[in-house]
Scaffold this motif. Structure first.
Motif, mmCIF file in Angstrom:
data_model
loop_
_atom_site.group_PDB
_atom_site.id
_atom_site.type_symbol
_atom_site.label_atom_id
_atom_site.label_comp_id
_atom_site.label_asym_id
_atom_site.label_seq_id
_atom_site.Cartn_x
_atom_site.Cartn_y
_atom_site.Cartn_z
ATOM 1 N N LYS A 208 20.715 5.192 6.238
ATOM 2 C CA LYS A 208 20.184 3.892 6.637
ATOM 3 C C LYS A 208 19.399 3.291 5.481
ATOM 4 O O LYS A 208 18.721 4.008 4.743
ATOM 5 C CB LYS A 208 19.292 4.025 7.873
ATOM 6 C CG LYS A 208 18.769 2.699 8.420
ATOM 7 C CD LYS A 208 17.975 2.899 9.700
ATOM 8 C CE LYS A 208 16.651 3.590 9.431
ATOM 9 N NZ LYS A 208 15.790 3.661 10.624
ATOM 10 N N ALA A 209 19.495 1.969 5.311
ATOM 11 C CA ALA A 209 18.757 1.258 4.265
ATOM 12 C C ALA A 209 17.785 0.280 4.912
ATOM 13 O O ALA A 209 18.098 -0.335 5.936
ATOM 14 C CB ALA A 209 19.717 0.522 3.340
ATOM 15 N N SER A 210 16.581 0.152 4.297
ATOM 16 C CA SER A 210 15.560 -0.767 4.815
ATOM 17 C C SER A 210 15.110 -1.700 3.707
ATOM 18 O O SER A 210 14.965 -1.292 2.548
ATOM 19 C CB SER A 210 14.353 0.008 5.357
ATOM 20 O OG SER A 210 14.744 0.880 6.398
ATOM 21 N N LEU A 211 14.863 -2.969 4.089
ATOM 22 C CA LEU A 211 14.357 -3.967 3.149
ATOM 23 C C LEU A 211 12.831 -3.980 3.265
ATOM 24 O O LEU A 211 12.278 -4.122 4.371
ATOM 25 C CB LEU A 211 14.944 -5.336 3.489
ATOM 26 C CG LEU A 211 14.670 -6.478 2.516
ATOM 27 C CD1 LEU A 211 15.256 -6.170 1.150
ATOM 28 C CD2 LEU A 211 15.245 -7.784 3.068
ATOM 29 N N ILE A 212 12.136 -3.838 2.120
ATOM 30 C CA ILE A 212 10.675 -3.684 2.101
ATOM 31 C C ILE A 212 10.045 -4.923 1.485
ATOM 32 O O ILE A 212 10.504 -5.420 0.448
ATOM 33 C CB ILE A 212 10.273 -2.438 1.292
ATOM 34 C CG1 ILE A 212 11.032 -1.188 1.799
ATOM 35 C CG2 ILE A 212 8.772 -2.210 1.354
ATOM 36 C CD1 ILE A 212 10.766 -0.847 3.231
ATOM 37 N N ASP A 213 8.945 -5.433 2.132
ATOM 38 C CA ASP A 213 8.254 -6.591 1.558
ATOM 39 C C ASP A 213 7.148 -6.135 0.614
ATOM 40 O O ASP A 213 6.998 -4.941 0.312
ATOM 41 C CB ASP A 213 7.714 -7.505 2.661
ATOM 42 C CG ASP A 213 6.604 -6.862 3.484
ATOM 43 O OD1 ASP A 213 6.148 -5.741 3.135
ATOM 44 O OD2 ASP A 213 6.180 -7.483 4.478
ATOM 45 N N ALA A 214 6.315 -7.116 0.134
ATOM 46 C CA ALA A 214 5.277 -6.807 -0.837
ATOM 47 C C ALA A 214 4.198 -5.889 -0.283
ATOM 48 O O ALA A 214 3.480 -5.225 -1.042
ATOM 49 C CB ALA A 214 4.652 -8.111 -1.334
ATOM 50 N N ASN A 215 4.085 -5.845 1.050
ATOM 51 C CA ASN A 215 3.082 -4.975 1.673
ATOM 52 C C ASN A 215 3.683 -3.651 2.121
ATOM 53 O O ASN A 215 3.097 -2.949 2.953
ATOM 54 C CB ASN A 215 2.454 -5.697 2.874
ATOM 55 C CG ASN A 215 1.719 -6.958 2.453
ATOM 56 O OD1 ASN A 215 0.955 -6.948 1.494
ATOM 57 N ND2 ASN A 215 1.964 -8.054 3.177
ATOM 58 N N ASP A 216 4.871 -3.331 1.605
ATOM 59 C CA ASP A 216 5.604 -2.114 1.971
ATOM 60 C C ASP A 216 5.932 -2.045 3.458
ATOM 61 O O ASP A 216 6.062 -0.955 4.037
ATOM 62 C CB ASP A 216 4.819 -0.861 1.548
ATOM 63 C CG ASP A 216 4.828 -0.670 0.045
ATOM 64 O OD1 ASP A 216 5.809 -1.123 -0.585
ATOM 65 O OD2 ASP A 216 3.875 -0.089 -0.501
ATOM 66 N N SER A 217 6.078 -3.215 4.082
ATOM 67 C CA SER A 217 6.486 -3.263 5.484
ATOM 68 C C SER A 217 7.991 -3.481 5.564
ATOM 69 O O SER A 217 8.587 -4.199 4.747
ATOM 70 C CB SER A 217 5.772 -4.406 6.216
ATOM 71 O OG SER A 217 4.384 -4.213 6.207
ATOM 72 N N VAL A 218 8.600 -2.864 6.562
ATOM 73 C CA VAL A 218 10.046 -3.013 6.752
ATOM 74 C C VAL A 218 10.323 -4.357 7.407
ATOM 75 O O VAL A 218 9.811 -4.654 8.486
ATOM 76 C CB VAL A 218 10.606 -1.874 7.625
ATOM 77 C CG1 VAL A 218 12.093 -2.095 7.908
ATOM 78 C CG2 VAL A 218 10.394 -0.535 6.948
ATOM 79 N N ILE A 219 11.143 -5.189 6.744
ATOM 80 C CA ILE A 219 11.466 -6.501 7.311
ATOM 81 C C ILE A 219 12.930 -6.602 7.747
ATOM 82 O O ILE A 219 13.316 -7.579 8.385
ATOM 83 C CB ILE A 219 11.131 -7.627 6.310
ATOM 84 C CG1 ILE A 219 11.915 -7.444 5.005
ATOM 85 C CG2 ILE A 219 9.642 -7.696 6.060
ATOM 86 C CD1 ILE A 219 11.731 -8.593 4.037
#
Length: 546
Positions: A208-219
């Motif tokens: 599985k792949a996750s997209l991470i924002d600048a706050n290391d949150s999964v978006i």
């Protein structure tokens, strides 16, 4: 505050270094007096971008001999930049310039600064970048991030795997294998990302792949990709045969080989013949061929070759059973023939009646040939009544005529195997012509021999002839019915040849004699029928006509 502390630490380091080894430090700086940071004028929160740090001399030219180390930082805690809190050395290969691909990510919007400082001397540089807000997407799996390879239910044979996919451009992607994080990667300006995963040991796996924002949150998250690891070195998994593993000899078959995709060559060996396969779909290689002609069991070997010329051979991967082809008896084609042909004449006209045995399906009409031309009848179905065809030719000049009837199809083409015997008739006088008598059957008992033949339509009787030793036909009887009885004479066993002609009208005979038959005329035990061959009959007739 962080900037002031970092500047004080660097300044202290510079002073101490200058006091201890000033000549060496100046040499390492390679004449550099400042740094230039090349970066995009604008960026998006959470998206990575490239920067290039270049050492410049007092004239603004690249200081290619710069060999010191630098430190990079921003004003915000949580931003991403190369090697936070550590010195980054320049080497001779850098030639005074170093690029950091996807090296910086800002977590806040607004005017943001990026700094660079030499680790030993008072050489620095900075750049201001306008950072814009992103689209604020919350966690989703609607396709914002997608794994391209591996594919669903694919197979691998190695413990390493190159993962590829698409996401937002210049964004951080986290990969999880079987519930454990196996690394992060930043997508490029087109949104593509690749990363190699190693030490894969499980047979069944979930990626599985996750997209991470600048706050290391999964978006955003991708769909789960399930794949398996084959714990064998072979690149060939199996072979299937369609329509079945058991076929008749010479039947058409298709071999489907299951193997890893992208092989440079796949072949199968069947009955000593090498057959080359084509990759019809991913990992499926097919061969269309025919089964061997001889019945038996045939083992099939498969050989696969990779693009690096590594070869794998699987012997007896499948077995083909070939059986004898079932023999179907072909029914003999019935030969069409004219039967009971009769011609009746008067002063200027001839009338024909006849039947057709085994009439061909394409029979449409009849063409009647004669001395001075030919005539085509109406449709065969229109001149047929009670199984008998009837047609006449009028306005004929008196004289001797030879007629012949032949069938033809709807296009007017003659039917070669439907042709009557020549029919002799005299126009200008009342008369008739009937068909020849067929073969004669003979049965002999202790007192008599009985000759029988098939009745001829239109005949009013039959003339029975005895053939003497010189081949001359001598009339011995005229009978009304198609049979004649001979009572055996006394003395030695004797045989004589007989022939029969049909008659019509005023005792007009059919054109030819029946086939001559040898008949017992003397005493003896019961005899079976002896039919003289057509060749002997023809020879006798020639002698008679001579």
């Amino acid at each position: 505050m962080f900037k002031k502390i970092l500047a004080f630490f660097i300044a202290a380091t510079i002073s101490a270094s200058a006091f201890i080894a000033a000549p060496f430090v100046h040499a390492q700086a390679g004449g550099a007096t400042k740094f230039q940071i090349t970066a995009p004028a604008t960026a998006v929160v959470g998206e990575a971008f490239d920067i290039t740090v270049t050492a410049l001399d007092k004239d603004g030219k690249k200081a290619t001999g710069y060999l010191n180390s630098i430190m990079i930082w921003t004003d915000n805690i949580g931003d991403t930049y190369p090697m936070p809190g550590r010195l980054i050395p320049f080497t001779a290969e850098d030639a005074g310039e170093k690029k950091f691909s996807k090296g910086v990510i800002f977590k806040k919007a607004g005017k943001q600064k990026l700094y660079v400082q030499d680790g030993k001397e008072d050489i620095a540089g900075e750049v201001t970048i306008t950072v814009e807000e992103g689209n604020g997407t919350t966690a989703t799996s609607t396709g914002e991030i997608q794994i391209l390879t591996p594919t669903v239910d694919s197979k691998i044979t190695s413990s390493t795997l190159l993962v590829s996919g698409t996401a937002r451009k210049n964004s951080k992607v986290s990969l999880d294998l079987n519930g454990k994080n196996v690394g992060t990667v930043v997508s490029d300006s087109e949104g593509l990302f690749t990363k190699e995963i190693s030490n894969i040991s499980q047979e069944n796996n979930v990626l599985k792949a996750s997209l991470i924002d600048a706050n290391d949150s999964v978006i955003a998250t991708s769909s789960e990709i399930r794949f398996s690891k084959i714990n064998e070195t072979s690149s060939v998994y199996g072979l299937s045969i369609s329509p079945s593993n058991k076929v008749e000899s010479s039947a058409g078959i298709t071999l489907t080989i299951d193997a890893i995709k992208g092989l440079s060559e796949v072949t199968a060996m069947l009955d000593g013949t090498v057959l080359k396969a084509t990759e019809s779909s991913e990992g499926k290689y097919t061969i269309a061929t025919t089964a061997p002609q001889k019945a038996g069991e045939y083992a099939i070997d498969v050989t696969a070759k990779t693009v690096t010329n590594q070869t794998t051979t699987k012997e007896k991967i499948a077995t083909l059973t070939v059986t004898e082809k079932e023999k179907t008896e072909e029914k003999p084609t019935a030969t069409p023939a004219f039967k009971n042909v009769k011609a009746e004449t008067d002063e200027h006209k001839v009338t024909f009646t006849f039947s057709v045995e085994n009439a061909p399906a394409d029979l449409d009409a009849f063409k009647i040939f004669h001395n001075s031309g030919s005539v085509v009848t109406h449709s065969a179905s229109k001149i047929l009544k009670d199984g008998v065809y009837a047609w006449y030719i009028d306005s004929l000049t008196p004289g001797q005529y030879t007629f012949q009837i032949q069938g033809q199809n709807a296009s007017g083409a003659l039917i070669e195997n439907l042709k009557s015997e020549p029919i002799m008739a005299t126009i200008g006088a009342l008369g008739c012509t009937v068909s020849n008598v067929g073969k004669i059957s003979v049965k002999t008992d202790t007192s008599k021999s009985v000759l029988t033949w098939e009745a001829v339509t239109g005949a009013n009787g039959y003339n029975v002839y005895k053939i003497d030793a010189e081949g001359k036909y001598n009339l011995v009887a005229h009978v009304k019915d198609p049979s004649y009885t001979l009572y055996l004479s006394q003395g030695a066993i004797t045989y004589d040849n007989f022939g029969v002609k049909a008659t019509c009208g005023d005792n007009t005979e059919s054109q030819d004699f029946s086939g001559a038959s040898k008949v017992q005329t003397g005493p003896g035990m019961v005899a079976l029928v002896v039919i003289v061959s057509g060749f002997i009959a023809a020879m006798v007739l020639r002698r008679r006509d001579a």
